[in-house]
Write an enzyme that holds these catalytic residues in place. Sequence first.
Site, mmCIF file in Angstrom:
data_model
loop_
_atom_site.group_PDB
_atom_site.id
_atom_site.type_symbol
_atom_site.label_atom_id
_atom_site.label_comp_id
_atom_site.label_asym_id
_atom_site.label_seq_id
_atom_site.Cartn_x
_atom_site.Cartn_y
_atom_site.Cartn_z
ATOM 1 N N SER A 170 0.814 -1.211 0.000
ATOM 2 C CA SER A 170 0.000 0.000 0.000
ATOM 3 C C SER A 170 0.846 1.259 0.000
ATOM 4 O O SER A 170 1.997 1.260 0.439
ATOM 5 C CB SER A 170 -0.902 -0.002 1.254
ATOM 6 O OG SER A 170 -1.585 1.217 1.401
ATOM 7 N N GLY A 171 0.226 2.345 -0.468
ATOM 8 C CA GLY A 171 0.835 3.659 -0.355
ATOM 9 C C GLY A 171 0.476 4.359 0.936
ATOM 10 O O GLY A 171 0.853 5.515 1.148
ATOM 11 N N ASP A 172 -0.282 3.680 1.803
ATOM 12 C CA ASP A 172 -0.667 4.252 3.094
ATOM 13 C C ASP A 172 -0.757 3.110 4.091
ATOM 14 O O ASP A 172 -0.219 2.033 3.848
ATOM 15 C CB ASP A 172 -1.986 5.031 2.953
ATOM 16 C CG ASP A 172 -2.084 6.215 3.920
ATOM 17 O OD1 ASP A 172 -1.699 6.038 5.096
ATOM 18 O OD2 ASP A 172 -2.533 7.297 3.517
ATOM 19 N N ASP A 173 -1.457 3.304 5.206
ATOM 20 C CA ASP A 173 -1.534 2.272 6.231
ATOM 21 C C ASP A 173 -2.193 1.008 5.677
ATOM 22 O O ASP A 173 -3.204 1.072 4.982
ATOM 23 C CB ASP A 173 -2.348 2.776 7.426
ATOM 24 C CG ASP A 173 -1.768 4.053 8.022
ATOM 25 O OD1 ASP A 173 -0.529 4.127 8.172
ATOM 26 O OD2 ASP A 173 -2.551 4.974 8.324
ATOM 27 N N SER A 217 4.613 -1.327 3.282
ATOM 28 C CA SER A 217 4.199 0.076 3.135
ATOM 29 C C SER A 217 5.330 0.984 3.610
ATOM 30 O O SER A 217 5.382 1.353 4.784
ATOM 31 C CB SER A 217 2.918 0.355 3.931
ATOM 32 O OG SER A 217 2.503 1.692 3.736
#
Length: 471
Positions: free
Chosen positions: A253-256, A287
């Site tokens: 992911s690009g976030d949590d 991530s």
Amino acid sequence: MSMAKLSALFLAAVAASLLCSWGIEGRTSVRSSGKSYQAISCRKHTASIKDFGGVGDGKTSNTKAFALAIANLSKVAADGGSQLVVPAGKWLTGSFNLTSYFTLYLEKDAVILASQDESEWPQVEILPSYGRGRDAPGGRYSSLIFGTNLTDVVITGNNGTIDGQGQPWWVKFRAGELNLTRPYLIEIMYSENLQISNLILLDSPSWFIHPIYSKNIIIQGLTIKAPVDSPNTDGVDPDSCSNVKIEDCYVVSGDDCIAIKSGWDQYGIKFGLPSEHIVVRRLTCVSPSSAAIALGSEMSGGIQDIRIEDNVAINTESAIRIKTGLGRGGFVKNIFARGFTMDTMKYVFWMTGSYGSHPDPFFDPKAIPIIEGINYHGFAAKNVTYSARLDGIEGDVFKGICISSVKISLKKKPKKLQWNCTDIEGITSRVIPTACDLLPEKELAGDCPYPTDLLPIEEIKLNSCPVPLIF
């Protein structure tokens, strides 16, 4: 009008009538493929998206076909429920709504492709616990798969794929060109008895899975992937939800990878619905710029009784991060984690008391969050830059922190200050490297606590449902 045209119109009308009739009754005597899948409920009626004019060529819009299928199948909800099968193919569609007592089943090699035509994404109201859209003050786009006030819904398959085709949305977001908040891939609201399992989810425009104001939720066996630089592509975000099980998922992911939330500042405080009784286990997360599991930052309705066990983080910014700040109010308490394995981390432990993102200027800066009862045991990490950054709030100390049986191996050139701690209170036991003075070493009789009881969602027995043979 020519006889040929009259004949064509007549045949189209007959076909439409047959489709509607077929969809209402479903296929109650479908041949079984000999295979089965696990679900909270099996269904009496089955139909294929092809029965409603669906075309799996990756080019034809199936938005109307999905709407027609679900509208018709909803009529047998009281008669054993229904199942809509998506066969192999590429099924382009805009947003569509689910119904109760319903299963959406994606066969192997079935791909639901999200339309990149914004006209196929209707606007929905802002969430009351947020007070505005997250990307923009106005409303928000409906998710690709959406539902509200539902009971007994299953989204599953034989590792079929739902592809959000999020790249155009990311470009517009970064350029500041959006007046509405980007759609999520799956959002279910005000609902109960939900299952999302055994699917591949790709490139959501924003968050992938967002259950909100819901309870009794099982999320398992998912592969969730987005570029690690994609904006806000959280994996699973239970939001003001209770009795949730998330297990056996792989998230890049690009976030949590997982973010547990409960509303934003004054709006979340007023709505007042906590996220609670949640277990996350056997997650594998990648991530580089975010957490494997985040608690917050929108946590103003409260977060409590969270159980986290046997997870893996690789090339991830932190294992578990608590994100809060003045104006949030709410609480994060009774958090239990054990058995975390990590490789290549910026931080192992991270708590942030100065997270400054606010929906508007009208939040109450005196609304202070309560952070207490944080228990971590059995963490092992290698190639780590910082062991911990734990920042409470001046005058609002984060209390009751217990960390035991932790071994952290550092990268070749680690930061000199390994434990950076302010405004926290607690203890450590058998922790390497030695923690900061605010977390003194104590000889514990055992380990930091972890509950011995099961959550109600963990006691749910899934049914073995036959996989239909659809042509």
